[in-house]
Design a protein around this motif. Structure first.
Motif, PDB file in Angstrom:
ATOM      1  N   LEU A  49       0.833  -1.205   0.000  1.00 55.11           N
ATOM      2  CA  LEU A  49       0.000   0.000   0.000  1.00 55.11           C
ATOM      3  C   LEU A  49       0.872   1.261   0.000  1.00 55.11           C
ATOM      4  O   LEU A  49       0.571   2.237  -0.686  1.00 55.11           O
ATOM      5  CB  LEU A  49      -0.936   0.010   1.207  1.00 55.11           C
ATOM      6  N   SER A  50       1.964   1.226   0.757  1.00 53.53           N
ATOM      7  CA  SER A  50       2.891   2.361   0.779  1.00 53.53           C
ATOM      8  C   SER A  50       3.518   2.576  -0.591  1.00 53.53           C
ATOM      9  O   SER A  50       3.658   3.720  -1.049  1.00 53.53           O
ATOM     10  CB  SER A  50       4.000   2.124   1.816  1.00 53.53           C
ATOM     11  N   VAL A  53       0.932   4.243  -2.849  1.00 51.86           N
ATOM     12  CA  VAL A  53       0.784   5.663  -2.536  1.00 51.86           C
ATOM     13  C   VAL A  53       1.991   6.458  -3.040  1.00 51.86           C
ATOM     14  O   VAL A  53       1.845   7.524  -3.650  1.00 51.86           O
ATOM     15  CB  VAL A  53       0.579   5.863  -1.015  1.00 51.86           C
TER      16      VAL A  53
END
Length: 125
Positions: A49-50, A53
């Motif tokens: 997820l990082s 992003v």
């Protein structure tokens, strides 16, 4: 290749890798020579997820700062160099291995060099 495309390419790659880690966490983990335990899968999901992003942010940077890309490019080079040092350390301590680690090493070297060269050469308007 211009500097805006470089941000877009790295951003797109981070998005793809983030999605891959979310969709096929086990494949992403075993590609680095790790066992896909439930703990590793949970940690990988957060990391993926990082990456997703950061990929979106990298792609948007040229729009946010217009043509003032010298500093973001040099920061991008520094970030890639830090990741490179970490990858080399992990490879030397056998913390990671496999095809995923090798591809990550090569791509990080390429991006560090390109961001450094483009950042040094770029003239802010």
């Amino acid at each position: 290749m211009n500097i805006k495309i470089l941000f877009w390419v790295q951003g797109a790659l981070l998005i793809v890798l983030g999605l891959w880690g979310i969709i096929d966490g086990e494949g992403a983990i075993t590609g680095f020579g790790w066992e896909a335990t439930s703990e590793a899968l949970t940690q990988n999901k957060a990391f993926s997820l990082s990456q997703l992003v950061l990929g979106v942010i990298a792609m948007r940077i040229p729009s946010w700062v217009e043509n003032k890309l010298k500093e973001p490019a040099l920061v991008g080079a520094a970030i890639n160099i830090v990741f490179l040092i970490n990858i080399i350390y992990d490879l030397n301590t056998d913390a990671i291995s496999g095809t995923g680690a090798t591809i990550n090493l090569i791509l990080t070297i390429i991006f560090a060099i390109l961001f450094l060269i483009f950042g040094i050469r770029h003239k802010n308007n």
